[in-house]
Write an enzyme that holds these catalytic residues in place. Structure first.
Site, mmCIF file in Angstrom:
data_model
loop_
_atom_site.group_PDB
_atom_site.id
_atom_site.type_symbol
_atom_site.label_atom_id
_atom_site.label_comp_id
_atom_site.label_asym_id
_atom_site.label_seq_id
_atom_site.Cartn_x
_atom_site.Cartn_y
_atom_site.Cartn_z
ATOM 1 N N LYS A 3 0.840 -1.206 0.000
ATOM 2 C CA LYS A 3 0.000 0.000 0.000
ATOM 3 C C LYS A 3 0.870 1.250 0.000
ATOM 4 O O LYS A 3 1.926 1.276 0.662
ATOM 5 C CB LYS A 3 -0.913 -0.046 1.235
ATOM 6 C CG LYS A 3 -1.977 1.038 1.273
ATOM 7 C CD LYS A 3 -2.900 0.827 2.470
ATOM 8 C CE LYS A 3 -3.970 1.879 2.610
ATOM 9 N NZ LYS A 3 -4.864 1.638 3.759
ATOM 10 N N SER B 115 -9.750 1.525 2.846
ATOM 11 C CA SER B 115 -8.913 2.316 1.980
ATOM 12 C C SER B 115 -7.826 1.519 1.250
ATOM 13 O O SER B 115 -7.234 2.040 0.308
ATOM 14 C CB SER B 115 -8.241 3.433 2.788
ATOM 15 O OG SER B 115 -7.362 2.899 3.753
ATOM 16 N N SER C 272 -9.893 -0.751 6.944
ATOM 17 C CA SER C 272 -9.324 -0.588 5.601
ATOM 18 C C SER C 272 -8.724 -1.820 4.947
ATOM 19 O O SER C 272 -8.505 -1.827 3.751
ATOM 20 C CB SER C 272 -8.262 0.500 5.628
ATOM 21 O OG SER C 272 -8.898 1.734 5.537
HETATM 22 N N1 GLN Z 1 -13.210 4.083 6.579
HETATM 23 C C1 GLN Z 1 -12.485 4.395 7.770
HETATM 24 C C2 GLN Z 1 -11.984 5.820 7.698
HETATM 25 O O1 GLN Z 1 -12.164 6.412 6.700
HETATM 26 C C3 GLN Z 1 -11.336 3.451 7.954
HETATM 27 C C4 GLN Z 1 -10.173 3.747 7.105
HETATM 28 C C5 GLN Z 1 -8.975 2.928 7.461
HETATM 29 O O2 GLN Z 1 -9.080 1.876 8.086
HETATM 30 N N2 GLN Z 1 -7.803 3.456 7.122
HETATM 31 O O3 GLN Z 1 -11.430 6.334 8.619
#
Ligand code: GLN
Length: 464
Positions: free
Chosen positions: A66, A141, A165
């Protein structure tokens, strides 16, 4: 040779036994990635494979990483214009460990900007498309990491999970998504979003792959004071595994997801799992709110370093100070700006007590509630996402509905517990994931339980 039918464990076995060559394997995934990337947009940067072998467990195998994990000499953008041309001078500890074990970086995968998002649409490099149906979101994400594994553009991938994410895109793409106990993998070199919640996780084709890679990259790191050592002894789960199912949480999911979830429960029951129905978890109703308060608060402080002086592109210094800062911070995307503003507000005098401190209390209560459920059960079982993947663009005008899709994934992050999403079914040709939440520091036990559950679902990779 076509490697799409094999998981990473199989591929390593084939290399060891001489039936496949590491150079061909890396070449195959790289070629597949270059072919498919225009369609899927899983990678921001692809690295041409080295034509050499490597020692160590991974034998030179390249995986996706990532783009918020620092890679020395390889551009690390966080899918943001702010870091568009940032090339780290050092490797994150996970990357160093990966390399020490003969692993390589196949490419830097697409993501929601600074890991803020649940759909993979908030990237300055465009949305990632779901390999199962390219009109749909991949989940985020870690969108590119999941899509790469699902589309055979990587044998496995590193992602990060702050509130779901790794698990959300795993659920939406039919892959495995494992978020370890908080601190089990070093965060050194991970570009921070919300430190107290996040960590590195894995996206793989099988649970055993997740276990294999996890063992290589986990452990205490002197460069991350929050990192911990967890027990690696591989005790097999008991004959009967007890799972707590929290009824109040399953109520809010869509009919399609709850149908898949119900039928997965029957499969588990036929395979030596005991289901204990749990009425509720105290404080769970406030969990999503608490998560967003804490995440935005931490984001606002973490992202203040991008001021065009220490971090971020240098601007025109002939302007006055305010204009200079404003210009450089305008490089952030809409969602990131919104979160910085919310977080700054929440931490300001008078609101800090009302919102931030209360969110911390909710977090503490929730952690105790989970602890007590897990005393009487080997794991907790829930759907991963309350909804199926949606069409790209469909929810962009309604960010609240996207936040709500995190309702089932944020709790293990608040409590620091390990959690894993496995595929449990399909609806309208789109995958559905189920989530197992394990005991603190018992990651290996959770993975063994998940492996049994994967078999119960008729997991694709059958080789032992
Ligand atoms: N959807 C959650 C957020 O936007 C989790 C994102 C993540 O785990 N990085 O904060």
């Amino acid at each position: 040779m076509n490697f799409s039918r094999y998981d990473l464990t199989d591929i390593l076995d084939m290399i060891r036994s001489g039936s496949a060559d590491i150079i061909d394997v890396n070449e195959w995934f790289y070629r597949k990635s270059t072919e498919l990337n225009a369609k899927i947009n899983a990678y921001i940067t692809l690295i041409e494979p080295a034509a050499s072998k490597e020692n160590g467990k991974l034998g030179g195998l390249a995986i996706a990483v990532k783009d918020n994990i620092s890679t020395m000499g390889i551009r690390t953008t966080c899918a943001s214009k702010m870091l568009e041309s940032y090339v780290p001078a050092y490797d994150a500890t996970v990357i160093e460990k990966l390399k020490r074990n003969g692993g390589r970086v196949l490419g830097k995968s697409n993501m929601d900007e600074f890991a803020m998002g649940s759909s993979g649409e908030n990237s300055a490099f465009g949305p990632t498309r779901n390999p199962r149906n390219t009109e749909y979101v991949t989940g985020g994400s870690s969108s590119g990491s999941a899509a790469a594994v699902a589309a055979d553009m990587a044998p496995a991938a590193l992602g990060t999970d702050t509130g779901g994410s790794v698990r959300a895109p795993a659920s939406f793409t039919g892959t495995i998504g494992f978020k370890p106990t908080y601190g089990a993998i070093s965060r050194y070199g991970l570009i921070a979003y919300a430190n107290s919640l996040e960590g590195v996780g894995l996206l793989t084709k099988s649970v055993r792959d997740a276990k294999l890679i996890f063992r290589l990259i986990a452990g205490k790191d002197r460069l991350d004071s929050t990192s911990i050592n967890i027990a690696f002894n591989d005790e097999q789960p008991r004959e009967k595994i007890s799972l707590g199912v929290v009824k109040s949480l399953v109520k809010g999911v869509t009919k399609e997801v709850s149908q898949s979830f119900e039928s997965s429960i029957s499969k588990l029951e036929q395979n030596n799992f005991i289901i204990n129905e749990i009425k509720g978890i105290s404080g769970i109703e406030q969990a999503l709110n608490a998560y967003y308060v804490i995440a935005c608060a931490e984001a606002s402080t973490n992202l203040s370093r991008y001021d065009g002086i220490r971090y971020g592109p240098k601007g025109d210094i002939s302007t006055d100070w305010k204009t200079y800062i404003a210009n450089s911070r305008s490089k952030f995307g809409k969602e990131v700006k919104a979160r910085i503003i919310m977080g700054t507000y929440l931490l300001s005098k008078g609101y800090y007590e009302t919102y931030y401190l209360r969110a911390l209390q909710v977090r503490k209560n929730l952690t105790y509630a989970f602890e007590s459920i897990l005393k009487g059960n080997d794991a907790i079982y829930l759907p991963t996402m309350p909804v199926l993947p949606w069409k790209i663009g469909d929810k962009l005008d309604d960010p609240m509905s996207i936040y709500l899709s995190d309702v089932l994934t944020v709790t293990p992050n608040l409590a620091g517990l390990p959690a894993i999403s496995i595929p449990i079914g399909e609806k309208r040709g789109l995958p559905v994931g189920g989530q197992l939440i394990g005991k603190y520091g018992n990651d290996i036990a959770l993975l063994s339980i998940a492996r049994r559950a994967e078999h119960a679902m008729g997991g694709k990779i059958k080789n032992e």
